[in-house]
Design a protein around this motif. Structure first.
Motif, PDB file in Angstrom:
ATOM      1  N   LEU A  31       0.716  -1.319   0.196  1.00  0.00           N
ATOM      2  CA  LEU A  31      -0.310   0.054  -0.402  1.00  0.00           C
ATOM      3  C   LEU A  31       1.159   1.376   0.165  1.00  0.00           C
ATOM      4  CD1 LEU A  31      -3.203   0.825   0.333  1.00  0.00           C
ATOM      5  CD2 LEU A  31      -3.006   0.885   2.285  1.00  0.00           C
ATOM      6  N   GLU A  32       1.634   1.362   0.816  1.00  0.00           N
ATOM      7  CA  GLU A  32       3.111   2.465   0.805  1.00  0.00           C
ATOM      8  C   GLU A  32       3.537   2.575  -0.538  1.00  0.00           C
ATOM      9  OE1 GLU A  32       4.919   5.458   2.399  1.00  0.00           O
ATOM     10  OE2 GLU A  32       3.213   5.262   3.345  1.00  0.00           O
ATOM     11  N   ASP A  33       3.851   1.774  -1.542  1.00  0.00           N
ATOM     12  CA  ASP A  33       4.315   2.048  -2.650  1.00  0.00           C
ATOM     13  C   ASP A  33       3.313   2.336  -3.716  1.00  0.00           C
ATOM     14  OD1 ASP A  33       6.448   0.292  -1.958  1.00  0.00           O
ATOM     15  OD2 ASP A  33       6.017  -1.145  -2.958  1.00  0.00           O
ATOM     16  N   GLU A  34       1.920   1.991  -3.560  1.00  0.00           N
ATOM     17  CA  GLU A  34       1.012   2.919  -4.148  1.00  0.00           C
ATOM     18  C   GLU A  34       0.990   4.156  -4.007  1.00  0.00           C
ATOM     19  OE1 GLU A  34      -2.625   0.660  -4.764  1.00  0.00           O
ATOM     20  OE2 GLU A  34      -2.109  -0.187  -3.396  1.00  0.00           O
ATOM     21  N   CYS A  35       0.835   4.172  -2.101  1.00  0.00           N
ATOM     22  CA  CYS A  35       0.977   5.810  -2.205  1.00  0.00           C
ATOM     23  C   CYS A  35       1.992   6.232  -2.508  1.00  0.00           C
ATOM     24  CB  CYS A  35       0.951   5.872  -0.589  1.00  0.00           C
ATOM     25  SG  CYS A  35      -0.130   5.083   1.028  1.00  0.00           S
ATOM     26  N   LYS A  36       2.903   6.376  -2.290  1.00  0.00           N
ATOM     27  CA  LYS A  36       3.915   6.969  -3.074  1.00  0.00           C
ATOM     28  C   LYS A  36       3.778   7.138  -5.026  1.00  0.00           C
ATOM     29  CE  LYS A  36       9.293   7.366  -3.609  1.00  0.00           C
ATOM     30  NZ  LYS A  36       9.203   7.185  -4.878  1.00  0.00           N
ATOM     31  N   HIS A  37       2.988   6.359  -5.556  1.00  0.00           N
ATOM     32  CA  HIS A  37       3.313   6.106  -6.943  1.00  0.00           C
ATOM     33  C   HIS A  37       2.048   7.582  -7.104  1.00  0.00           C
ATOM     34  CE1 HIS A  37       2.576   5.578 -11.374  1.00  0.00           C
ATOM     35  NE2 HIS A  37       0.992   5.284 -10.562  1.00  0.00           N
ATOM     36  N   CYS A  38       1.109   7.455  -6.252  1.00  0.00           N
ATOM     37  CA  CYS A  38       0.374   8.201  -6.008  1.00  0.00           C
ATOM     38  C   CYS A  38       0.530  10.133  -5.952  1.00  0.00           C
ATOM     39  CB  CYS A  38      -0.947   7.906  -5.210  1.00  0.00           C
ATOM     40  SG  CYS A  38      -1.836   7.003  -6.285  1.00  0.00           S
ATOM     41  N   SER A  39       1.793   9.685  -4.503  1.00  0.00           N
ATOM     42  CA  SER A  39       2.318  11.621  -4.678  1.00  0.00           C
ATOM     43  C   SER A  39       3.289  11.338  -5.650  1.00  0.00           C
ATOM     44  CB  SER A  39       2.824  10.643  -3.465  1.00  0.00           C
ATOM     45  OG  SER A  39       2.023  11.317  -2.354  1.00  0.00           O
ATOM     46  N   ASP A  40       3.973  10.915  -6.454  1.00  0.00           N
ATOM     47  CA  ASP A  40       4.703  11.628  -7.367  1.00  0.00           C
ATOM     48  C   ASP A  40       3.913  11.897  -8.833  1.00  0.00           C
ATOM     49  OD1 ASP A  40       6.752  10.213  -5.601  1.00  0.00           O
ATOM     50  OD2 ASP A  40       6.886   8.227  -6.864  1.00  0.00           O
ATOM     51  N   MET A  41       2.868  10.857  -9.000  1.00  0.00           N
ATOM     52  CA  MET A  41       2.095  11.289 -10.447  1.00  0.00           C
ATOM     53  C   MET A  41       1.161  13.155 -10.361  1.00  0.00           C
ATOM     54  SD  MET A  41       2.575   9.426 -12.401  1.00  0.00           S
ATOM     55  CE  MET A  41       1.375   9.659 -13.433  1.00  0.00           C
ATOM     56  N   GLU A  42       0.627  12.812  -8.359  1.00  0.00           N
ATOM     57  CA  GLU A  42       0.577  14.116  -8.366  1.00  0.00           C
ATOM     58  C   GLU A  42       1.544  15.630  -8.663  1.00  0.00           C
ATOM     59  OE1 GLU A  42      -1.744  16.043  -4.467  1.00  0.00           O
ATOM     60  OE2 GLU A  42      -0.064  14.990  -4.374  1.00  0.00           O
ATOM     61  N   SER A  43       2.493  14.898  -8.044  1.00  0.00           N
ATOM     62  CA  SER A  43       3.067  16.381  -8.482  1.00  0.00           C
ATOM     63  C   SER A  43       3.548  16.455 -10.381  1.00  0.00           C
ATOM     64  CB  SER A  43       4.777  15.838  -7.594  1.00  0.00           C
ATOM     65  OG  SER A  43       5.850  16.735  -7.561  1.00  0.00           O
ATOM     66  N   LEU A  44       4.045  15.630 -10.636  1.00  0.00           N
ATOM     67  CA  LEU A  44       3.578  15.379 -11.996  1.00  0.00           C
ATOM     68  C   LEU A  44       3.499  16.517 -12.736  1.00  0.00           C
ATOM     69  CD1 LEU A  44       5.118  11.768 -12.996  1.00  0.00           C
ATOM     70  CD2 LEU A  44       6.438  14.345 -13.284  1.00  0.00           C
ATOM     71  N   ALA A  45       1.528  16.009 -12.531  1.00  0.00           N
ATOM     72  CA  ALA A  45       0.998  16.917 -13.220  1.00  0.00           C
ATOM     73  C   ALA A  45       0.699  17.867 -12.599  1.00  0.00           C
ATOM     74  CB  ALA A  45      -0.696  16.370 -12.292  1.00  0.00           C
ATOM     75  N   SER A  46       0.852  18.147 -11.065  1.00  0.00           N
ATOM     76  CA  SER A  46       0.715  19.849 -11.099  1.00  0.00           C
ATOM     77  C   SER A  46       1.939  20.780 -11.756  1.00  0.00           C
ATOM     78  CB  SER A  46       0.790  19.593  -9.166  1.00  0.00           C
ATOM     79  OG  SER A  46       1.312  21.509  -8.832  1.00  0.00           O
ATOM     80  N   ASN A  47       2.822  19.792 -11.901  1.00  0.00           N
ATOM     81  CA  ASN A  47       4.321  20.632 -12.671  1.00  0.00           C
ATOM     82  C   ASN A  47       3.628  20.580 -13.527  1.00  0.00           C
ATOM     83  OD1 ASN A  47       5.963  21.097 -10.644  1.00  0.00           O
ATOM     84  ND2 ASN A  47       6.877  19.065 -11.086  1.00  0.00           N
ATOM     85  N   ALA A  48       2.468  19.887 -14.612  1.00  0.00           N
ATOM     86  CA  ALA A  48       2.337  19.968 -15.965  1.00  0.00           C
ATOM     87  C   ALA A  48       1.179  21.639 -16.252  1.00  0.00           C
ATOM     88  CB  ALA A  48       1.466  19.084 -16.527  1.00  0.00           C
TER      89      ALA A  48
END
Length: 723
Positions: free
Chosen positions: A606-623
């Protein structure tokens, strides 16, 4: 011995600096070898006796520096073997590449000649080079362990026998060579996505192949897709996933309705932006038997339709979030779900996962329940319509509205304001910043830039979403003493970094403001709120609000609950937006599992999934930020020569950044254009200071500028000062 180190170039023109570089490189490459000056000379390509004697002197100097040790009379070797380390390679187009050790510690400089042509983000093994006194520590890449994403976006330049991708990348200085048989039909001047296939050791340019053609450079859709591709984000939805979604039955069976709490008789509505199509949430309100208010926060039951590990679920998990660019939404779920089946559209029966509160007139929660429901939204409101009702209870447009919905909206608004007041009293931080928005024509051209502020209608919805998210997190995370909470997804926000907060407090002191940067958490947050209130309407407002946000930690998803500092909640999660956020879908599934007595899930997974979601949120925010920047530059492109007033928003050794007051567009005034004096950068005071006249340009100072250039490719505005 590594014979590749020999260089054929005549030694007559070799400088002392270049000879030293070659000697250092030789010993770092051959850390176990002991060599005298003749052997070293032969290895680095020295033939003349005069230069050989210079080599002998340089070896003595490196011995005195303790870079070398004398292994035997006249023979030298490296002072200690080069240490090996594994980490991430960070490439920069200015040649300042670096290696970040995965075990922690400071990053190390990697010269281009020592990079093995590693790409940005590659996992590499390096040899940490012996350090010379007074020099920056360096490393040399000796093996590329794992390739990162090696795709680049640029404009294609096609010649007779070959083609190049002309990049404007911050991480790659070299254009990419593309053989004619790898063009895939792309034409000169088009914007394309290229994958690097090889970069031979002695080649100046990497070679690649075209993997997608975005379209003509300058076309609006091409440029928006290019921004997404730049961040490795999707810009198309797979047809096979859309096909599967379209086959999901629309009808709700009577059996399904019987298993749910029926809210179709309660006054229910959605409140969203006027251009929204994906309605995640609805609110209902009615009197309870005890005379209190029963407020339902109804959330689209996405996981009823999207099953774990299904094709739709895998695509949603990979995307992790919807992306909101200036002129379009890139949905996490297929549109037939996000805008249709799951969207809580008015006058349609919809399935929901709901948190239902029993509240007093003073917004005290007396009871609550988390249940699956069926609802029937009576009306779809925009924020503007609800704001009008709040500002003027007599106006919504019809008698039905006045009698049926205005009272409900005003009641919810009153409860929300009490909840908000309590939240700030408990130490929540009031980061109500404006959003930059655009009016755009059918071709994507920005016609107007304006600021959108959060008003009472936005805050009404926000407070009930916060309340639902908090109570869901408490339901799972808040357990009796001595018991362990089951593994769950939390949205956490760490305490501010003390050093950053101290620097921020020191900076705002120059403007006459005070900030408490030590003490109880609630005291610090209240001090931040006082500051944000004080700067309202001041010329330095945007600057100080921006710097305040930068001094804060970023909110992330994790299984480790440390609370949410910014909201002043001990327990917080994301439950209320499953159409556009995958963590909310994760929370819905965990809730269903735990409320029915299921065992705790695997924490690491679950922690791995959380990290992926945080990373993708950051990328989306940058875009999203880059799309705003692109549209700002496009908006200003027909205003060359016009004069505007702004505020200095950044000061660097190469110039000033100025943010325009009327539209928040930011451009740069190069230091060379400050022609009345020679200016030097004063790092301590964030200012440029004239050497002769001592005039000072400081962060937050007003400045009148003229628009000189608008470079859409670089998303950059250039300004010149106006006396």
């Amino acid at each position: 011995m590594n014979k590749k180190l020999k260089e054929k170039k005549s030694d007559k023109r070799l400088t002392k600096k270049e000879m030293t570089r070659r000697i250092v490189h030789l010993f770092n490459t051959c850390p176990k070898e002991a060599m005298n000056y003749k052997q070293v000379s032969a290895e680095i390509g020295i033939t003349s006796q005069e230069k050989k004697l210079m080599v002998a002197d340089l070896l003595e100097s490196l011995f005195l520096e303790e870079f070398l040790v004398e292994d035997d009379r006249g023979k030298y070797k490296l002072n200690g073997l080069g240490t090996l380390a594994v980490g991430t390679f960070e490439r920069r187009s200015n040649g300042k590449n670096s290696f970040v050790p995965e075990a922690g510690g400071n990053s190390l400089f990697v010269a281009e000649r020592n990079s093995l042509h590693a790409m940005n983000g590659d996992k590499v093994k390096v040899q940490i080079l012996a350090r010379r006194k007074g020099r920056t520590p360096e490393a040399e890449v000796i093996e590329i362990l794992e390739r990162a994403n090696n795709t680049f976006i640029g404009v294609l330049s096609v010649a007779k026998n070959h083609a190049f991708l002309l990049t404007d990348s911050k991480i790659l200085a070299n254009d990419i060579f593309i053989p004619k048989n790898k063009l895939r039909g792309a034409k000169d001047g088009q914007k394309v996505v290229v994958k690097i296939t090889e970069w031979p050791e002695k080649a100046n340019n990497p070679a690649g192949e075209i993997i997608d053609i975005l379209g003509d450079a300058g076309d609006n859709t091409t440029e928006m897709h290019a921004i997404l591709a730049e961040f490795g984000l999707p810009y198309h939805y797979p047809e096979k996933v859309e096909k599967v979604a379209a086959e999901i039955p629309i009808e709700i069976s009577e059996e399904e309705i019987r298993m749910r709490e029926d809210f179709r008789g309660a006054t229910t509505f959605t409140i969203d932006p006027k251009d929204a199509k994906d309605f995640d949430d609805a609110l209902s309100i009615r009197k309870s038997e005890s005379g209190n208010w029963e407020v339902g926060v109804h959330i689209a039951d996405v996981t009823h339709y999207v099953k774990p590990k299904s094709l739709i679920d895998k695509e949603a998990a990979e995307r992790a979030t919807s992306i909101y660019l200036v002129d379009r939404t890139i949905p996490m779920l297929p549109e037939s779900l996000s805008n249709g089946l799951c969207s809580l559209r008015p006058l349609e029966d919809k399935l929901c996962f709901s948190v239902v509160f029993e509240m007093t007139h003073n917004a005290e929660v007396k009871n609550y329940r988390i249940v699956r429901t069926v609802i029937h939204s009576n009306r779809r409101f925009t924020y503007e319509e609800v704001q009008t009702i709040i500002e003027n209870a007599n106006a919504t447009g019809s008698e039905a509205d006045k009698s049926e919905f205005s009272d409900a909206i005003l009641t919810l608004d009153g409860l929300a304001k009490i909840l908000r007041e309590k939240r700030f009293k408990n130490g929540a931080i009031n980061f109500d910043r404006f959003e930059v928005k655009f009016d755009i024509d059918e071709h994507g051209k920005p016609l107007r830039v304006f600021f959108k502020e959060a008003k009472d209608s936005n805050k009404l919805v926000e407070e009930f979403m916060l309340l639902a998210n908090r109570y869901v997190a408490e339901t799972i995370g808040k357990v009796a003493k001595g018991k362990n909470a089951k593994t769950f997804v939390y949205r956490v926000h760490d305490l501010p970094n003390p050093e950053k907060l101290s620097d921020f407090a020191e900076f705002i002191h120059r403007f006459g403001y005070k900030l408490k940067d030590k003490g109880e958490d609630s005291e610090i947050s209240k001090s931040i709120n006082r500051l944000l209130d004080e700067v309202q309407g001041k010329r330095e407002q945007i600057l100080i609000e921006t710097l305040a946000i930068r001094s804060m930690a970023k909110a992330v998803y994790t299984t480790q609950n440390i609370g949410h500092y910014g909201l002043a909640f001990k327990y917080y999660t994301h439950f209320t937006s499953p159409i556009r956020r995958y963590p909310d879908m994760m929370v819905h599934r965990l809730l269903e599992r735990y409320l029915s007595g299921g065992r705790s899930v695997n924490k690491q997974s679950l922690e791995d999934e959380c990290k992926h979601c945080s990373d993708m949120e950051s990328l989306a925010s940058n875009a999203e930020r880059v799309s705003i920047k692109y549209k700002q530059v496009e908006f200003m492109s027909d205003k060359i020569g016009m004069v505007f007033t702004g505020v200095i928003s950044g000061v660097t050794e190469w110039g000033l950044y100025v943010e325009l007051a009327e539209n928040a567009c930011e451009g740069m005034v190069p230091i060379r254009d400050l022609a009345d004096d020679y200016y030097e950068f004063d790092e301590k005071s964030y200012s440029l200071v004239g050497v002769r006249k001592k005039y000072r340009y400081r962060l937050g100072d007003p400045m009148k500028i003229k628009v000189v250039r608008a470079n859409l490719e670089r998303k950059q505005l250039d300004f010149a000062p106006v006396e």
